[in-house]
Design a protein around this motif. Sequence first.
Motif, short mmCIF file in Angstrom:
data_model
loop_
_atom_site.label_atom_id
_atom_site.label_comp_id
_atom_site.label_asym_id
_atom_site.label_seq_id
_atom_site.Cartn_x
_atom_site.Cartn_y
_atom_site.Cartn_z
N ALA A 44 0.83 -1.21 0.00
CA ALA A 44 0.00 0.00 0.00
C ALA A 44 0.86 1.26 0.00
O ALA A 44 0.55 2.24 -0.68
CB ALA A 44 -0.94 0.00 1.21
N LEU B 292 -6.63 -1.44 0.91
CA LEU B 292 -6.53 -2.36 -0.22
C LEU B 292 -7.56 -3.46 -0.08
O LEU B 292 -7.85 -3.91 1.02
CB LEU B 292 -5.14 -3.00 -0.28
CG LEU B 292 -3.96 -2.07 -0.58
CD1 LEU B 292 -2.67 -2.88 -0.58
CD2 LEU B 292 -4.15 -1.38 -1.90
N TYR C 19 -9.04 -1.05 -4.24
CA TYR C 19 -9.03 -0.39 -2.92
C TYR C 19 -10.33 0.36 -2.67
O TYR C 19 -11.13 0.60 -3.57
CB TYR C 19 -7.84 0.55 -2.78
CG TYR C 19 -7.76 1.66 -3.81
CD1 TYR C 19 -8.32 2.90 -3.55
CD2 TYR C 19 -7.12 1.48 -5.02
CE1 TYR C 19 -8.26 3.93 -4.48
CE2 TYR C 19 -7.03 2.49 -5.96
CZ TYR C 19 -7.60 3.72 -5.68
OH TYR C 19 -7.53 4.73 -6.61
#
Length: 109
Positions: free
Chosen positions: A38, A99, A85
């Motif tokens: 991420a 996510l 996401y």
Amino acid sequence: MTIFKPVFTAIALALVSASVVPSAHAGDTLLMQRARQAESMNLPKKGMSMADVERRFGSPTSKLDARGGGSRKQPVINRWMYPGYIVYFERSHVIHTVLNTPAGNNTHP
């Protein structure tokens, strides 16, 4: 017989604890990998406005129903879904981007 009961309980507890530890480490590792992933992705950042997110990342695939808003301590939370996401907004500013899980089990975020 009463002497053996506490010893047996302690041994059983130790065995159960030992069997749980490996799975906890595996889960921690997966979580850390997802956090690194991420961080390396270009995702909406905390504090961005809805307009900024839409301008920079395009229109979401869906805008989920707002939640909360019943009081000042429970502000409106909006959720926008993008491929890969979900962006969470408090009122109109990003508070978190999450996510999607590899298993795809966050179909009702």
